[in-house]
Design an enzyme around this catalytic site. Structure first.
Site, mmCIF file in Angstrom:
data_model
loop_
_atom_site.group_PDB
_atom_site.id
_atom_site.type_symbol
_atom_site.label_atom_id
_atom_site.label_comp_id
_atom_site.label_asym_id
_atom_site.label_seq_id
_atom_site.Cartn_x
_atom_site.Cartn_y
_atom_site.Cartn_z
ATOM 1 C CG ASP A 21 81.009 19.472 93.118
ATOM 2 O OD1 ASP A 21 81.661 18.451 92.832
ATOM 3 O OD2 ASP A 21 80.604 20.280 92.258
ATOM 4 C CD GLU A 37 84.285 18.091 88.000
ATOM 5 O OE1 GLU A 37 83.248 17.613 87.521
ATOM 6 O OE2 GLU A 37 84.298 19.146 88.670
ATOM 7 C CD GLU A 38 83.696 21.953 90.262
ATOM 8 O OE1 GLU A 38 82.983 22.192 89.264
ATOM 9 O OE2 GLU A 38 83.262 21.354 91.257
#
Length: 341
Positions: free
Chosen positions: A170, A198-199
């Site tokens: 991911d 993004e995380e």
């Protein structure tokens, strides 16, 4: 192997430099222009002489990990999680600290020294530390400093019957899909956004989408596979080996039904197996992209992955290949028939 090389790069949120350089070197000369914006997104465009709607494909480069937030007098490193990580999976894991990739291990008080109530609850990050073998703070400070990022130390490899295990799947799997799509030629103008952070809040995608301002965006992600016991078949969000997962909605977005209808029609016409993501938990870059400027239509295609947001994930390599095939077929369909909206 592309996915192995991507997986073993360290790119904890805000520290995606190694991943960005790898991708930049791989695609240089195969796109019309490459831009790195001030946040760190890598945006590659193939649009010269192309006619039709502008489509942006997005995959994030960053991964969950840790940060050094203190150095104890004993030389042990105090840590904080970057991104959403289940604290129960952290203890005893091997890690690499900072730009020098200093090897370490996540430690905690030995179980036989813990009080009864401590043994009955998962260890919190505040009770964990990283041991780099230093004897005191002065020795530790020779190699690391507060603010250094920490990535899991995992060798990626294929195993079992067509499976692959490694860290940061991911969303290095999504990056691999985009790199495969980049090897193909299309008459459409395309933008490939390899995004950052993004995380920790979909930050890179917000900036990239505003900059590119596409007519349509396609987010390529990995998503949780729930095909493990004790979950029953009907409880699984997605399943390894059943093909790419098409999302109806998640915490951040509701996908326009016309996009889903077109994706399904394309998959069935091409004979590409697919599945629907049967959970609405979690968020994706689609949420940020969808609400950029005056609104950008966006769809999400995901590669199912077990043990997501942990030191090691597992995916099916055939699912990865089928994801490339579905996106390729979808872009060819847009070339012929235009946008579905």
């Amino acid at each position: 192997m592309l996915l192995k090389e991507l997986s073993e790069l360290n790119g904890v949120s805000s520290g995606e430099t190694a991943v960005r350089h790898y991708i930049h070197d791989r695609i240089q000369g195969r796109v019309d222009r490459i831009q790195t914006d001030r946040l760190g997104n890598l945006i590659a465009r193939r649009d010269q002489g192309k006619k039709g709607p502008l489509v942006m494909l997005s995959a994030h480069m960053d991964e969950v990990g840790l940060m050094v937030v203190g150095i104890d007098a004993s030389g042990l490193l105090k840590i904080k999680t970057i991104g959403s990580i289940d604290e129960r999976v952290l203890v005893s894991k091997r890690v690499l600290v900072g730009p020098q990739r200093i090897p370490g291990v996540i430690g905690a008080k030995p179980i036989h020294l813990q009080e009864k109530e401590e043994r009955e609850h998962p260890l919190k990050t505040t009770s964990l530390f990283v041991d780099i073998g230093a004897t005191d703070r002065k020795e530790a400070e020779k190699d690391v400093k507060i603010g250094d990022l920490i990535a899991f130390d995992v060798q990626a490899e294929a195993f079992g019957d067509g499976l692959f295990k490694g860290k940061a799947l991911d969303d290095r799997a999504g990056c691999a899909v985009l790199l495969n799509i980049l090897e193909k030629e299309y008459s459409l103008p395309l933008a490939f956004a390899f995004t950052v952070q993004e995380e920790v809040g979909l930050r890179g995608a917000t900036v990239a989408a505003f900059s590119v301002n596409p007519d349509l965006a396609l987010v390529v992600e990995t998503t949780s596979a729930g095909d493990v016991p004790p979950l029953k078949k009907h409880q699984a969000s997605t399943r390894l080996g059943a093909g790419p997962a098409i999302s109806f909605m998640d915490r951040s977005v509701i996908v326009n039904p016309a996009l889903i209808t077109r994706l399904v029609a394309v998959a069935e016409k091409a004979g590409i197996p697919y599945q629907f993501r049967e959970s609405t938990a979690g968020g994706t870059e689609a949420g940020a992209i969808n609400q950029t400027r005056s609104g950008i239509p966006v769809a999400v295609i995901s590669v199912p992955c077990r043990y997501i947001h942990s030191p090691v994930g597992v995916l099916n390599l055939n699912d990865l290949e089928l994801t490339v095939k579905l996106i390729d077929a979808f872009l060819r369909d847009i070339e012929q028939r235009g946008l579905p909206l």
